[in-house]
Design an enzyme around this catalytic site. Structure first.
Site, PDB file in Angstrom:
ATOM      1  N   ARG A 133       0.001 -19.841   8.815  1.00  0.00           N
ATOM      2  CA  ARG A 133       1.112 -20.368   8.281  1.00  0.00           C
ATOM      3  C   ARG A 133       1.007 -20.670   6.962  1.00  0.00           C
ATOM      4  NH1 ARG A 133       4.340 -23.970  12.697  1.00  0.00           N
ATOM      5  NH2 ARG A 133       6.104 -23.645  11.118  1.00  0.00           N
ATOM      6  N   HIS A 134       2.014 -20.906   6.121  1.00  0.00           N
ATOM      7  CA  HIS A 134       2.145 -21.376   5.011  1.00  0.00           C
ATOM      8  C   HIS A 134       1.841 -22.967   5.114  1.00  0.00           C
ATOM      9  CE1 HIS A 134       6.085 -22.950   6.107  1.00  0.00           C
ATOM     10  NE2 HIS A 134       6.187 -21.867   6.527  1.00  0.00           N
ATOM     11  N   ASN A 152      10.198 -27.735   6.543  1.00  0.00           N
ATOM     12  CA  ASN A 152       9.480 -28.143   7.550  1.00  0.00           C
ATOM     13  C   ASN A 152       9.583 -29.949   7.835  1.00  0.00           C
ATOM     14  OD1 ASN A 152       6.839 -25.799   7.121  1.00  0.00           O
ATOM     15  ND2 ASN A 152       8.499 -25.733   8.543  1.00  0.00           N
ATOM     16  N   ARG A 199       7.036 -20.711  -0.179  1.00  0.00           N
ATOM     17  CA  ARG A 199       6.021 -21.439   0.573  1.00  0.00           C
ATOM     18  C   ARG A 199       4.655 -20.651   0.849  1.00  0.00           C
ATOM     19  NH1 ARG A 199      10.649 -20.722   3.778  1.00  0.00           N
ATOM     20  NH2 ARG A 199      10.650 -20.156   5.693  1.00  0.00           N
ATOM     21  N   GLU A 201       9.947 -14.906   6.966  1.00  0.00           N
ATOM     22  CA  GLU A 201      10.238 -15.611   8.201  1.00  0.00           C
ATOM     23  C   GLU A 201      11.732 -14.630   8.886  1.00  0.00           C
ATOM     24  OE1 GLU A 201       9.431 -16.422  10.802  1.00  0.00           O
ATOM     25  OE2 GLU A 201       9.290 -18.647  10.807  1.00  0.00           O
ATOM     26  N   HIS A 232       4.476 -16.805   8.411  1.00  0.00           N
ATOM     27  CA  HIS A 232       5.418 -17.742   8.985  1.00  0.00           C
ATOM     28  C   HIS A 232       5.392 -17.978  10.448  1.00  0.00           C
ATOM     29  CE1 HIS A 232       7.747 -17.959   4.845  1.00  0.00           C
ATOM     30  NE2 HIS A 232       7.456 -16.860   4.935  1.00  0.00           N
TER      31      HIS A 232
HETATM   32  O1  F6P Z   1      10.447 -24.255  11.461  1.00  0.00           O
HETATM   33  C1  F6P Z   1       9.720 -23.322  10.950  1.00  0.00           C
HETATM   34  C2  F6P Z   1      10.295 -21.978  11.109  1.00  0.00           C
HETATM   35  O2  F6P Z   1       9.570 -21.231  10.388  1.00  0.00           O
HETATM   36  C3  F6P Z   1      11.762 -21.771  10.844  1.00  0.00           C
HETATM   37  O3  F6P Z   1      11.669 -21.244   9.357  1.00  0.00           O
HETATM   38  C4  F6P Z   1      12.173 -20.357  11.533  1.00  0.00           C
HETATM   39  O4  F6P Z   1      13.393 -20.337  12.077  1.00  0.00           O
HETATM   40  C5  F6P Z   1      11.560 -21.029  13.105  1.00  0.00           C
HETATM   41  O5  F6P Z   1      10.103 -21.582  12.553  1.00  0.00           O
HETATM   42  C6  F6P Z   1      10.926 -19.936  13.902  1.00  0.00           C
HETATM   43  O6  F6P Z   1      10.606 -20.672  15.032  1.00  0.00           O
HETATM   44  P1  F6P Z   1      11.724 -20.424  16.439  1.00  0.00           P
HETATM   45  O7  F6P Z   1      11.913 -19.126  16.676  1.00  0.00           O
HETATM   46  O8  F6P Z   1      10.853 -21.375  17.558  1.00  0.00           O
HETATM   47  O9  F6P Z   1      13.022 -21.275  15.986  1.00  0.00           O
END
Ligand code: F6P
Length: 331
Positions: free
Chosen positions: A144-145, A151, A196, A217, A283
């Site tokens: 991941r970044h 975050n 990022r 992402e 991501h």
């Molecule tokens: O929180 C970081 C992230 O990369 C968000 O940008 C993204 O929406 C999320 O994680 C994805 O994870 P989850 O599907 O568990 O919400």
């Protein structure tokens, strides 16, 4: 074969029946069994390169469970060569039905592909996949970044820059990659188009970098930039629907995990095709999907898989399957 036909009836789409179907009689038997149940495509790989054959025989004896109880390499070799001679006696080249023949394609240059009586979307994708895949060992590094400002604040999506910790990670990552890939002639760094990941790759020098939109992402649509708490409070139905079925849930004006998996197909084919190492900086949701593909994890596990920040997952692809190592660069 009967198991496979049952599985097809239960909704399976593509199955691989791996066996010594080297006589015409045997293949006609399979075609008869498949009639009215599923479509058969025979896949024949032909290798005329002595060196590759010798290498494969060696690996087979050293690593195959068939020879796990044979400590004497020479005896194993003798046995395998006898097996080959016996196969050669009965072998009849594939000339019937639908088939794909890959002739001397292992090296990734030259060779020939014969495609007979193949039509339709899925068979076409199978040909495309086979042309691009190979077993030459090479690592794929997934990360991941570095931590982003979103975050830190617990906000989803967005396009923020790195936090201080995130920047530190980008430097540590560059150091790690310099050491890990110093003996590799070529390697590429893949990022998404979000800053990022691009910033995380910035300290890495000496390797070409490619930005893929498909590595962006998961698009959280109307929830972009919100915290999970805010989503729960402002859009409780959305929050609940996602909790119930995270794999299929699609953010309004955004994406679901299934959408992400689908858009990753070209990335996966390209990763299969590469013979040099690739570092993928992407991501959480995207890496869950990519990792699951290579580690052969079931679809239902994808959305909740652990994918920590500041950690590199190294996947080694090769003849023995997929091996994995994890490097945690920060506490
Ligand atoms: O929180 C970081 C992230 O990369 C968000 O940008 C993204 O929406 C999320 O994680 C994805 O994870 P989850 O599907 O568990 O919400």
């Amino acid at each position: 074969m009967e198991d496979m036909i049952d599985w097809m009836h239960g909704g399976g789409q593509v199955g691989i029946f791996d066996a010594t179907n080297s006589t015409r009689k045997r293949r006609y038997m399979l075609m008869k069994m498949a009639e009215g149940n599923c479509k058969i495509i025979f896949l024949e790989t032909i290798c005329n390169d002595r060196n590759i054959i010798e290498r494969n025989v060696r690996l087979k004896i050293q690593q195959s469970p068939d020879y796990a109880d044979q400590p004497d390499y020479e005896a194993g070799l003798q046995d395998f060569l006898e097996r080959l001679t016996n196969y050669e006696k009965v072998y009849e080249p594939v000339q019937e039905g639908s088939y794909i023949k890959m002739i001397d394609m292992v090296k990734g240059e030259g060779g020939q592909l014969q495609v007979n009586n193949i039509s339709g979307y899925l068979p076409g994708r199978i040909v495309f996949f086979l042309v691009n895949s190979h077993l030459a060992p090479r690592p794929i590094l997934l990360t991941r970044h570095g931590e982003s400002l979103h975050n830190v604040r617990g906000r989803v999506g967005g396009d923020t820059v790195l936090s201080e910790d995130g920047e530190l990670y980008s430097k540590k990552l560059a150091n790690f990659i310099e050491k890990r890939l110093k003996n590799e002639k070529t390697a590429t760094i893949w990022t998404s188009t979000l800053q990022r990941t691009i910033l995380t790759a910035t300290p890495i020098v000496g390797f070409p970098k490619i930005q893929w939109r498909a590595l962006d992402e998961i698009n959280s649509g109307v929830c972009d930039g919100m915290t999970y708490e805010e989503i729960k409070k402002i859009m409780p139905e959305e929050y609940e629907s996602r909790k119930k079925d995270k794999l299929r849930y699609r953010y309004p004006r955004g994406e679901s995990y299934l959408d992400v998996i689908q858009r990753l197909e070209p990335v996966i084919i390209e990763l299969e095709r590469q013979r040099a190492p690739v570092v993928v900086i992407s991501h959480q949701a995207v890496l869950r999907a990519l990792y699951s593909y290579f580690a052969d994890r079931p679809l239902r596990e994808v959305p909740d898989m652990e994918m920590p920040l500041h950690t590199i997952i190294e996947i080694q692809m090769g003849v023995t399957g997929v091996e994995e190592k994890r490097y945690k660069l920060m506490d």
